[in-house]
Design a protein around this motif. Structure first.
Motif, PDB file in Angstrom:
ATOM      1  N   PRO A  73       2.278  18.921  -1.333  1.00  0.00           N
ATOM      2  CA  PRO A  73       2.029  17.607  -1.910  1.00  0.00           C
ATOM      3  C   PRO A  73       0.537  17.312  -1.985  1.00  0.00           C
ATOM      4  CG  PRO A  73       2.750  17.392   0.364  1.00  0.00           C
ATOM      5  CD  PRO A  73       2.843  18.852   0.010  1.00  0.00           C
ATOM      6  N   PRO A  74       0.126  16.513  -2.957  1.00  0.00           N
ATOM      7  CA  PRO A  74      -1.289  16.153  -3.042  1.00  0.00           C
ATOM      8  C   PRO A  74      -1.655  15.230  -1.891  1.00  0.00           C
ATOM      9  CG  PRO A  74      -0.007  14.967  -4.680  1.00  0.00           C
ATOM     10  CD  PRO A  74       0.930  15.918  -3.988  1.00  0.00           C
ATOM     11  N   ARG A  75      -2.400  15.718  -0.926  1.00  0.00           N
ATOM     12  CA  ARG A  75      -2.711  14.960   0.292  1.00  0.00           C
ATOM     13  C   ARG A  75      -3.738  13.863   0.068  1.00  0.00           C
ATOM     14  NH1 ARG A  75       1.461  15.820   3.580  1.00  0.00           N
ATOM     15  NH2 ARG A  75       1.902  18.007   3.741  1.00  0.00           N
ATOM     16  N   ASP A  76      -4.369  13.838  -1.107  1.00  0.00           N
ATOM     17  CA  ASP A  76      -5.358  12.799  -1.364  1.00  0.00           C
ATOM     18  C   ASP A  76      -4.780  11.655  -2.190  1.00  0.00           C
ATOM     19  OD1 ASP A  76      -5.083  14.241  -3.696  1.00  0.00           O
ATOM     20  OD2 ASP A  76      -7.184  14.041  -4.260  1.00  0.00           O
ATOM     21  N   VAL A  77      -3.470  11.645  -2.385  1.00  0.00           N
ATOM     22  CA  VAL A  77      -2.790  10.594  -3.146  1.00  0.00           C
ATOM     23  C   VAL A  77      -1.650  10.083  -2.273  1.00  0.00           C
ATOM     24  CG1 VAL A  77      -1.565  10.032  -5.264  1.00  0.00           C
ATOM     25  CG2 VAL A  77      -3.356  11.768  -5.293  1.00  0.00           C
ATOM     26  N   ALA A  78      -1.922   9.022  -1.522  1.00  0.00           N
ATOM     27  CA  ALA A  78      -0.941   8.585  -0.538  1.00  0.00           C
ATOM     28  C   ALA A  78      -1.059   7.100  -0.245  1.00  0.00           C
ATOM     29  CB  ALA A  78      -1.116   9.381   0.762  1.00  0.00           C
ATOM     30  N   VAL A  79      -0.039   6.607   0.449  1.00  0.00           N
ATOM     31  CA  VAL A  79      -0.062   5.257   0.989  1.00  0.00           C
ATOM     32  C   VAL A  79       0.127   5.380   2.491  1.00  0.00           C
ATOM     33  CG1 VAL A  79       0.971   2.961   0.975  1.00  0.00           C
ATOM     34  CG2 VAL A  79       0.979   4.332  -1.118  1.00  0.00           C
ATOM     35  N   LYS A  80      -0.776   4.777   3.247  1.00  0.00           N
ATOM     36  CA  LYS A  80      -0.625   4.707   4.696  1.00  0.00           C
ATOM     37  C   LYS A  80       0.121   3.405   4.974  1.00  0.00           C
ATOM     38  CE  LYS A  80      -2.928   4.396   9.101  1.00  0.00           C
ATOM     39  NZ  LYS A  80      -4.177   4.158   9.798  1.00  0.00           N
ATOM     40  N   VAL A  81       1.372   3.534   5.389  1.00  0.00           N
ATOM     41  CA  VAL A  81       2.220   2.371   5.628  1.00  0.00           C
ATOM     42  C   VAL A  81       2.297   2.113   7.126  1.00  0.00           C
ATOM     43  CG1 VAL A  81       4.540   1.408   5.362  1.00  0.00           C
ATOM     44  CG2 VAL A  81       3.593   2.890   3.581  1.00  0.00           C
ATOM     45  N   GLU A  82       1.968   0.890   7.528  1.00  0.00           N
ATOM     46  CA  GLU A  82       2.121   0.485   8.922  1.00  0.00           C
ATOM     47  C   GLU A  82       3.189  -0.594   8.990  1.00  0.00           C
ATOM     48  OE1 GLU A  82      -1.744  -0.468  10.521  1.00  0.00           O
ATOM     49  OE2 GLU A  82      -2.106   1.651  10.923  1.00  0.00           O
ATOM     50  N   VAL A  83       4.137  -0.419   9.911  1.00  0.00           N
ATOM     51  CA  VAL A  83       5.258  -1.348  10.045  1.00  0.00           C
ATOM     52  C   VAL A  83       5.327  -1.829  11.487  1.00  0.00           C
ATOM     53  CG1 VAL A  83       7.745  -1.673   9.787  1.00  0.00           C
ATOM     54  CG2 VAL A  83       6.533  -0.107   8.262  1.00  0.00           C
ATOM     55  N   ARG A  84       5.421  -3.145  11.643  1.00  0.00           N
ATOM     56  CA  ARG A  84       5.587  -3.752  12.962  1.00  0.00           C
ATOM     57  C   ARG A  84       6.863  -4.583  12.924  1.00  0.00           C
ATOM     58  NH1 ARG A  84       3.252  -8.324  16.059  1.00  0.00           N
ATOM     59  NH2 ARG A  84       3.370  -7.656  18.224  1.00  0.00           N
ATOM     60  N   PRO A 140      -3.843   1.649   1.953  1.00  0.00           N
ATOM     61  CA  PRO A 140      -3.144   1.092   3.121  1.00  0.00           C
ATOM     62  C   PRO A 140      -2.191  -0.040   2.724  1.00  0.00           C
ATOM     63  CG  PRO A 140      -5.352   0.186   2.991  1.00  0.00           C
ATOM     64  CD  PRO A 140      -5.220   1.159   1.854  1.00  0.00           C
ATOM     65  N   ARG A 141      -1.038  -0.105   3.398  1.00  0.00           N
ATOM     66  CA  ARG A 141      -0.094  -1.219   3.244  1.00  0.00           C
ATOM     67  C   ARG A 141       0.495  -1.506   4.624  1.00  0.00           C
ATOM     68  NH1 ARG A 141      -2.142  -2.088  -0.734  1.00  0.00           N
ATOM     69  NH2 ARG A 141      -1.332  -2.619  -2.759  1.00  0.00           N
ATOM     70  N   SER A 142       0.628  -2.780   4.943  1.00  0.00           N
ATOM     71  CA  SER A 142       1.214  -3.181   6.223  1.00  0.00           C
ATOM     72  C   SER A 142       2.387  -4.110   5.961  1.00  0.00           C
ATOM     73  CB  SER A 142       0.193  -3.921   7.092  1.00  0.00           C
ATOM     74  OG  SER A 142      -0.863  -3.059   7.441  1.00  0.00           O
ATOM     75  N   PHE A 143       3.440  -3.935   6.765  1.00  0.00           N
ATOM     76  CA  PHE A 143       4.622  -4.777   6.663  1.00  0.00           C
ATOM     77  C   PHE A 143       4.986  -5.288   8.053  1.00  0.00           C
ATOM     78  CE2 PHE A 143       5.195  -1.649   3.196  1.00  0.00           C
ATOM     79  CZ  PHE A 143       5.128  -2.527   2.120  1.00  0.00           C
ATOM     80  N   LEU A 144       5.317  -6.570   8.127  1.00  0.00           N
ATOM     81  CA  LEU A 144       5.808  -7.166   9.359  1.00  0.00           C
ATOM     82  C   LEU A 144       7.278  -7.492   9.138  1.00  0.00           C
ATOM     83  CD1 LEU A 144       5.458  -8.385  12.190  1.00  0.00           C
ATOM     84  CD2 LEU A 144       4.745 -10.501  11.070  1.00  0.00           C
ATOM     85  N   LEU A 145       8.132  -6.929   9.969  1.00  0.00           N
ATOM     86  CA  LEU A 145       9.566  -7.178   9.885  1.00  0.00           C
ATOM     87  C   LEU A 145       9.940  -8.068  11.059  1.00  0.00           C
ATOM     88  CD1 LEU A 145      10.744  -3.566   9.007  1.00  0.00           C
ATOM     89  CD2 LEU A 145      10.400  -5.490   7.443  1.00  0.00           C
ATOM     90  N   GLY A 146      10.060  -9.356  10.803  1.00  0.00           N
ATOM     91  CA  GLY A 146      10.380 -10.312  11.848  1.00  0.00           C
ATOM     92  C   GLY A 146      11.867 -10.614  11.872  1.00  0.00           C
ATOM     93  N   VAL A 147      12.462 -10.465  13.046  1.00  0.00           N
ATOM     94  CA  VAL A 147      13.882 -10.732  13.233  1.00  0.00           C
ATOM     95  C   VAL A 147      14.010 -11.996  14.067  1.00  0.00           C
ATOM     96  CG1 VAL A 147      16.056  -9.838  14.129  1.00  0.00           C
ATOM     97  CG2 VAL A 147      14.380  -8.265  13.106  1.00  0.00           C
ATOM     98  N   ALA A 148      14.755 -12.968  13.559  1.00  0.00           N
ATOM     99  CA  ALA A 148      14.912 -14.245  14.273  1.00  0.00           C
ATOM    100  C   ALA A 148      15.885 -14.123  15.424  1.00  0.00           C
ATOM    101  CB  ALA A 148      15.380 -15.317  13.312  1.00  0.00           C
TER     102      ALA A 148
END
Length: 129
Positions: A24-35, A121-129
């Motif tokens: 895979p092309p290693r210079d074409v990516a999204v770094k996804v961070e999930v909390r 970069p992309r970050s997602f917060l998954l909040g559970v009530a």
């Protein structure tokens, strides 16, 4: 896997033949961070696809976590498949208990521009009530 270690999972699967050595092309990516908050045991699932072709194949990966991992941030590397456009659709989901459990939180970005030669970069917060 010990709690506190960073997990990096690649959603690559871009090799179409066993003889291909290109990878895979290693210079074409999204770094996804999930909390995830409000959930002590469960699973994080990240799905990626071509935003310009929503009916095309997507790729997913998931990682289960236990109470010792509560509150940590999980990192995923999403590599654009060669046949995809430069726009990716990303979705992060939290499942309760394990990766087969009910989805209790969802977040995403339907149009992430990933031009050649970039790591976005992309970050997602998954909040559970």
């Amino acid at each position: 896997m010990r709690p506190g270690s960073r997990v990096v999972i690649a959603l690559a699967a871009t090799l179409t033949a066993a003889s291909c050595t290109c990878g895979p092309p290693r210079d074409v990516a999204v770094k996804v961070e999930v909390r995830v908050t409000g959930l002590s045991r469960g699973c994080i699932e990240v799905t990626a696809g071509d935003a310009k072709a929503p009916t095309a194949e997507t790729v997913s990966t998931a990682v289960a976590f236990d109470p010792g991992s509560a509150g940590r941030t999980w990192s995923f590397a999403v590599f654009r498949k060669p046949e995809w456009s430069t726009a990716l659709a990303l979705t992060a989901r939290a499942h309760e208990l394990d990766c087969k459990g009910a989805v209790v939180a969802t977040s995403g970005d339907p149009d992430v521009d990933v031009p050649a030669g970039t790591i976005v970069p992309r970050s997602f917060l998954l909040g559970v009530a």
